[in-house]
Scaffold this motif. Structure first.
Motif, PDB file in Angstrom:
ATOM      1  N   PHE A  39      -5.060 -39.642  47.077  1.00  0.00           N
ATOM      2  CA  PHE A  39      -6.114 -40.140  45.712  1.00  0.00           C
ATOM      3  C   PHE A  39      -6.188 -40.614  45.056  1.00  0.00           C
ATOM      4  O   PHE A  39      -7.374 -41.049  44.069  1.00  0.00           O
ATOM      5  CB  PHE A  39      -6.099 -38.480  45.059  1.00  0.00           C
ATOM      6  CG  PHE A  39      -6.606 -37.692  44.121  1.00  0.00           C
ATOM      7  CD1 PHE A  39      -7.891 -37.811  43.997  1.00  0.00           C
ATOM      8  CD2 PHE A  39      -6.174 -37.376  43.947  1.00  0.00           C
ATOM      9  CE1 PHE A  39      -8.320 -37.214  42.941  1.00  0.00           C
ATOM     10  CE2 PHE A  39      -6.967 -37.540  41.613  1.00  0.00           C
ATOM     11  CZ  PHE A  39      -8.075 -37.338  41.878  1.00  0.00           C
ATOM     12  N   VAL A  75       4.789 -38.305  54.532  1.00  0.00           N
ATOM     13  CA  VAL A  75       4.200 -37.706  55.251  1.00  0.00           C
ATOM     14  C   VAL A  75       3.231 -37.401  53.975  1.00  0.00           C
ATOM     15  O   VAL A  75       3.181 -37.364  53.010  1.00  0.00           O
ATOM     16  CB  VAL A  75       5.046 -35.843  54.689  1.00  0.00           C
ATOM     17  CG1 VAL A  75       4.194 -35.343  55.565  1.00  0.00           C
ATOM     18  CG2 VAL A  75       6.797 -36.570  55.732  1.00  0.00           C
ATOM     19  N   SER A  85       3.559 -40.058  46.735  1.00  0.00           N
ATOM     20  CA  SER A  85       4.852 -40.281  47.818  1.00  0.00           C
ATOM     21  C   SER A  85       3.991 -40.099  48.692  1.00  0.00           C
ATOM     22  O   SER A  85       5.413 -40.072  49.502  1.00  0.00           O
ATOM     23  CB  SER A  85       5.268 -38.888  47.559  1.00  0.00           C
ATOM     24  OG  SER A  85       4.395 -37.605  46.695  1.00  0.00           O
ATOM     25  N   ALA A  86       3.537 -40.427  48.775  1.00  0.00           N
ATOM     26  CA  ALA A  86       2.566 -39.914  50.988  1.00  0.00           C
ATOM     27  C   ALA A  86       2.746 -41.034  51.434  1.00  0.00           C
ATOM     28  O   ALA A  86       2.525 -41.634  52.615  1.00  0.00           O
ATOM     29  CB  ALA A  86       1.029 -39.475  50.558  1.00  0.00           C
ATOM     30  N   PRO A 115      -0.891 -28.604  58.778  1.00  0.00           N
ATOM     31  CA  PRO A 115      -1.171 -29.006  57.213  1.00  0.00           C
ATOM     32  C   PRO A 115      -1.910 -30.261  57.372  1.00  0.00           C
ATOM     33  O   PRO A 115      -1.873 -30.753  55.857  1.00  0.00           O
ATOM     34  CB  PRO A 115       0.779 -29.867  57.579  1.00  0.00           C
ATOM     35  CG  PRO A 115       0.807 -30.290  59.211  1.00  0.00           C
ATOM     36  CD  PRO A 115      -0.155 -29.019  60.040  1.00  0.00           C
ATOM     37  N   GLY A 142      -4.638 -30.911  50.022  1.00  0.00           N
ATOM     38  CA  GLY A 142      -4.715 -30.680  50.725  1.00  0.00           C
ATOM     39  C   GLY A 142      -3.782 -29.282  50.602  1.00  0.00           C
ATOM     40  O   GLY A 142      -2.293 -29.272  49.913  1.00  0.00           O
ATOM     41  N   GLY A 145       1.498 -29.637  50.789  1.00  0.00           N
ATOM     42  CA  GLY A 145       1.493 -30.346  49.284  1.00  0.00           C
ATOM     43  C   GLY A 145       1.362 -28.577  48.284  1.00  0.00           C
ATOM     44  O   GLY A 145       2.456 -28.848  47.656  1.00  0.00           O
ATOM     45  N   LEU A 148       3.734 -26.132  49.163  1.00  0.00           N
ATOM     46  CA  LEU A 148       5.251 -26.400  49.725  1.00  0.00           C
ATOM     47  C   LEU A 148       5.759 -26.831  48.206  1.00  0.00           C
ATOM     48  O   LEU A 148       7.229 -26.509  47.479  1.00  0.00           O
ATOM     49  CB  LEU A 148       5.881 -27.718  49.658  1.00  0.00           C
ATOM     50  CG  LEU A 148       5.740 -27.643  51.415  1.00  0.00           C
ATOM     51  CD1 LEU A 148       4.975 -28.908  52.260  1.00  0.00           C
ATOM     52  CD2 LEU A 148       6.696 -26.888  52.527  1.00  0.00           C
ATOM     53  N   GLY A 151       2.031 -23.210  44.340  1.00  0.00           N
ATOM     54  CA  GLY A 151       0.787 -23.131  44.246  1.00  0.00           C
ATOM     55  C   GLY A 151       0.039 -22.534  43.423  1.00  0.00           C
ATOM     56  O   GLY A 151       0.294 -21.621  43.912  1.00  0.00           O
TER      57      GLY A 151
HETATM   58  C1  LIG Z   1      -7.303 -33.291  41.880  1.00  0.00           C
HETATM   59  C2  LIG Z   1      -6.732 -32.159  41.527  1.00  0.00           C
HETATM   60  C3  LIG Z   1      -6.285 -30.615  41.233  1.00  0.00           C
HETATM   61  C4  LIG Z   1      -5.083 -30.749  42.047  1.00  0.00           C
HETATM   62  N1  LIG Z   1      -4.996 -28.566  41.156  1.00  0.00           N
HETATM   63  C5  LIG Z   1      -3.773 -28.117  41.783  1.00  0.00           C
HETATM   64  C6  LIG Z   1      -4.168 -26.267  41.506  1.00  0.00           C
HETATM   65  O1  LIG Z   1      -4.901 -26.049  41.107  1.00  0.00           O
HETATM   66  N2  LIG Z   1      -2.553 -26.148  41.922  1.00  0.00           N
HETATM   67  C7  LIG Z   1      -1.718 -26.480  41.924  1.00  0.00           C
HETATM   68  O2  LIG Z   1      -0.996 -25.690  42.456  1.00  0.00           O
HETATM   69  N3  LIG Z   1      -1.337 -28.392  42.305  1.00  0.00           N
HETATM   70  C8  LIG Z   1      -2.511 -28.650  42.294  1.00  0.00           C
HETATM   71  N4  LIG Z   1      -2.672 -29.764  42.118  1.00  0.00           N
HETATM   72  C9  LIG Z   1      -1.764 -30.427  42.535  1.00  0.00           C
HETATM   73  C10 LIG Z   1      -1.252 -30.786  44.345  1.00  0.00           C
HETATM   74  O3  LIG Z   1      -0.361 -29.226  44.456  1.00  0.00           O
HETATM   75  C11 LIG Z   1      -0.244 -31.490  44.047  1.00  0.00           C
HETATM   76  O4  LIG Z   1      -0.773 -32.859  44.708  1.00  0.00           O
HETATM   77  C12 LIG Z   1       0.154 -31.459  45.700  1.00  0.00           C
HETATM   78  O5  LIG Z   1       1.079 -32.151  47.071  1.00  0.00           O
HETATM   79  C13 LIG Z   1      -1.180 -31.949  46.711  1.00  0.00           C
HETATM   80  O6  LIG Z   1      -1.010 -31.902  48.541  1.00  0.00           O
HETATM   81  P1  LIG Z   1      -1.373 -32.604  49.782  1.00  0.00           P
HETATM   82  O7  LIG Z   1      -0.933 -32.695  50.844  1.00  0.00           O
HETATM   83  O8  LIG Z   1      -3.074 -32.774  49.390  1.00  0.00           O
HETATM   84  O9  LIG Z   1      -0.804 -34.209  49.513  1.00  0.00           O
HETATM   85  P2  LIG Z   1       0.053 -35.626  49.979  1.00  0.00           P
HETATM   86  O10 LIG Z   1       0.173 -35.991  49.128  1.00  0.00           O
HETATM   87  O11 LIG Z   1      -0.367 -35.306  51.441  1.00  0.00           O
HETATM   88  O12 LIG Z   1       1.492 -35.082  50.177  1.00  0.00           O
HETATM   89  C14 LIG Z   1       2.553 -34.638  48.737  1.00  0.00           C
HETATM   90  C15 LIG Z   1       3.825 -34.572  49.154  1.00  0.00           C
HETATM   91  O13 LIG Z   1       3.757 -33.551  49.524  1.00  0.00           O
HETATM   92  C16 LIG Z   1       4.763 -33.548  50.830  1.00  0.00           C
HETATM   93  N5  LIG Z   1       4.240 -32.897  52.322  1.00  0.00           N
HETATM   94  C17 LIG Z   1       2.861 -32.573  52.109  1.00  0.00           C
HETATM   95  N6  LIG Z   1       2.669 -31.775  53.439  1.00  0.00           N
HETATM   96  C18 LIG Z   1       3.181 -32.278  54.243  1.00  0.00           C
HETATM   97  C19 LIG Z   1       4.209 -31.083  55.118  1.00  0.00           C
HETATM   98  N7  LIG Z   1       3.183 -31.040  55.766  1.00  0.00           N
HETATM   99  N8  LIG Z   1       5.683 -30.741  55.459  1.00  0.00           N
HETATM  100  C20 LIG Z   1       6.571 -31.309  54.638  1.00  0.00           C
HETATM  101  N9  LIG Z   1       6.063 -31.991  53.266  1.00  0.00           N
HETATM  102  C21 LIG Z   1       5.272 -32.180  53.097  1.00  0.00           C
HETATM  103  C22 LIG Z   1       5.503 -34.824  50.814  1.00  0.00           C
HETATM  104  O14 LIG Z   1       7.028 -35.018  50.183  1.00  0.00           O
HETATM  105  C23 LIG Z   1       4.000 -35.338  50.289  1.00  0.00           C
HETATM  106  O15 LIG Z   1       4.513 -37.183  50.101  1.00  0.00           O
HETATM  107  C24 LIG Z   1      -3.916 -30.479  42.221  1.00  0.00           C
HETATM  108  C25 LIG Z   1      -3.785 -32.231  42.049  1.00  0.00           C
HETATM  109  C26 LIG Z   1      -5.012 -32.789  42.325  1.00  0.00           C
HETATM  110  C27 LIG Z   1      -5.284 -34.090  42.423  1.00  0.00           C
END
Ligand SMILES: Cc1cc2nc3c(=O)[nH]c(=O)nc-3n(C[C@H](O)[C@H](O)[C@H](O)COP(=O)(O)OP(=O)(O)OC[C@H]3O[C@@H](n4cnc5c(N)ncnc54)[C@H](O)[C@@H]3O)c2cc1C
Length: 471
Positions: A39, A75, A85-86, A115, A142, A145, A148, A151
């Motif tokens: 992203f 991950v 960090s992904a 996931p 997602g 993340g 974990l 949220g």
């Molecule tokens: C536009 C935007 C809006 C957001 N709004 C909110 C919000 O309203 N509320 C909120 O709480 N947060 C919000 N966030 C923050 C969001 O919670 C984090 O960015 C979160 O890390 C995103 O998860 P992902 O799976 O998309 O990320 P990824 O980048 O895929 O993963 C992030 C990290 O999580 C870990 N991880 C992911 N999946 C796994 C797995 N299955 N097992 C073990 N480790 C794993 C890894 O360390 C990885 O590096 C927002 C982020 C953005 C960019």
């Protein structure tokens, strides 16, 4: 032929690929660049290979390969983490985006979700049965993340954080086991994954508790910046006295015409007539330039802000918790908003309220339980030419706000900000998290995250006077 610093050969990687039900992608392969793009457009890293896992067995195979070849691992789930960090240079990336199975049981109001699901996909499936659980507020994020790390979303006042609604998970650990984590199985692991991020293993499925959620009373109120002092003072007092059914956020931004504005967004998830009555004072104490509050399908609310967050923009965020919107804090914000360098940026105050704020800090790994705002300077701009100006403005505002903020930060908002900020993210739960880390990942295989380093000692104090802002 050796292809990595650790001496892994192309034949080794071919072996890994042929053992997967999913695909192994190497530089030059179709899909490799799409997998490594996340992203945040600031992040441009090139993994050694991408294991596009199809199931939990693929995840275990890839973990075992990485461990046996002493490689680095990252991950990727939704790819939305702003720290990026992904994806790590020269590491093997476990790309979970193809793992999107979901099994919902309306009778028990529970769901088992893989996931790779985004919030939009999860909400669409659960809303088809009139159910939902707390997630975030931008639907391309997602579930993995997000959950974990905690949220925080529109149902937090009534139903807690996403991690508070997690009832079990399946976790692939560094030693190649697939463990169930729940209140009855591996409780320490279950505690740790509810706020400790990806430090302990790779979660291959999540089981959540769901709640009946139908139409919500939701939308926004917008005012010119000149009204911000009155609006924010009223807002702060109003929402602190509001029932759990109401969750809100305030933001300061520039309108499409470049005018600074202040906005309030609400979600009331109780009976609509009671919500109308509750919200009347907030909607009428001043005349907003726009009022879009109306009965809204929950999934429509969840995707309502998506257009403001397209993939590929460059992002730099700074964040902390704000307990009270004091006049001094408001004054600081007002000094900076007119000089915001990018009209795409915003300053957000996402309210933590009700049930989410009342969970005891040690009940899950997520420690920041209080009536407060998740304060976030969310700077985004289209290309590298704007980087210096936007980063400098963000740092200056954050520095000016620090006296008003707790020395605590939401782990999912953190960039690459150094160990003291990581400690501030885990707060008083850090010592216990360290113990869980030493049990499940003593060699720190899972370190592409806001890392709990098992080889370090606990610092005596993680809270206290604000430390200088790192880069
Ligand atoms: C536009 C935007 C809006 C957001 N709004 C909110 C919000 O309203 N509320 C909120 O709480 N947060 C919000 N966030 C923050 C969001 O919670 C984090 O960015 C979160 O890390 C995103 O998860 P992902 O799976 O998309 O990320 P990824 O980048 O895929 O993963 C992030 C990290 O999580 C870990 N991880 C992911 N999946 C796994 C797995 N299955 N097992 C073990 N480790 C794993 C890894 O360390 C990885 O590096 C927002 C982020 C953005 C960019």
């Amino acid at each position: 032929m050796a292809v990595g610093a650790a001496g892994v050969t192309g034949a080794d990687l071919d072996d890994l690929g042929s053992g997967l039900r999913g695909r192994l992608l190497r530089p030059g392969d179709d899909g490799y660049d799409a997998s490594r793009a996340v992203f945040n457009g600031m992040i441009d890293r090139r993994p050694l290979a991408v294991a596009r896992c199809a199931d939990a067995a693929d995840v275990v195979r890839a973990i075992t390969f990485v461990r046996d070849h002493r490689l680095r691992l990252s991950v990727r789930a939704g790819g939305h983490n702003v720290a990026g960090s992904a994806v790590v240079d020269d590491a093997v990336m476990l790309d979970l985006t193809a793992m999107k199975a979901l099994a919902l049981d309306p009778a028990t109001r529970t769901v088992r979700a893989e996931p790779g699901l985004t919030l939009a996909e999860f909400d669409a499936a659960t809303q088809a049965s009139g159910l939902a659980t707390t997630l975030g507020v931008v639907s391309m994020t997602g579930i993995a993340g997000l959950t974990l790390g905690g949220g925080l979303g529109w149902l937090n006042g009534r139903h807690g954080l996403a991690c508070d609604n997690l009832i079990a998970a399946e976790v692939a650990t560094a030693d190649g086991r697939l463990l169930r984590a729940s209140a009855d199985d591996n409780e320490d692991l279950f505690w740790g994954i509810r706020g400790g991020g990806g430090n302990f293993g790779v979660v291959t499925s999540f089981e959540y508790r769901l709640h009946p959620v139908d139409l919500v009373l939701a939308g926004g109120l917008t005012y010119p910046l000149s009204m911000a002092p009155r609006v924010l003072r009223f807002y702060d007092e109003f929402v602190k006295a509001a029932p759990d059914e109401l969750s809100t956020a305030a933001s300061l931004a520039l309108s499409p015409a470049g005018e600074p504005t202040v906005s309030i967004v609400v979600c009331y998830c109780g009976p609509l007539d009671q919500g109308e009555q509750l919200l009347r004072p907030l909607r009428t104490f001043q005349s907003p330039t726009a009022d879009s509050i109306q009965p809204t399908p929950y999934a429509a609310l969840q995707s309502g802000g998506d257009a403001g967050f397209p993939d590929g923009r460059l992002h730099y965020w700074k964040s902390g918790y704000l307990r009270d919107l004091t006049d001094a804090a408001i004054g600081t914000l007002l000094r900076f908003v007119p000089s915001m360098p990018s009209a795409a940026s915003g300053i957000g105050l996402q309210q933590m309220h009700g049930v989410a704020s009342r969970v005891p800090p040690s009940a899950t790994a997520f420690p920041h339980r209080a009536e407060q705002y998740d304060f976030l300077i969310l700077s985004q701009w289209p290309d590298a030419a704007g980087t210096q100006r936007n980063v400098e403005w963000t740092k200056a505002l954050f520095q000016a706000m620090r006296p008003h903020l707790e020395d605590a930060v939401y782990v999912n908002n953190l960039g690459d900000e150094g160990p003291s900020r990581v400690r501030a993210a885990y707060g008083e739960n850090y010592p216990r998290l360290l113990a869980v880390k030493r049990t499940y990942d003593p060699d720190n295989l899972f370190r592409a995250n806001q890392n709990i380093d098992p080889s370090t000692d606990v610092l005596p104090e993680t809270r206290g006077p604000a430390s200088p802002a790192p880069a």
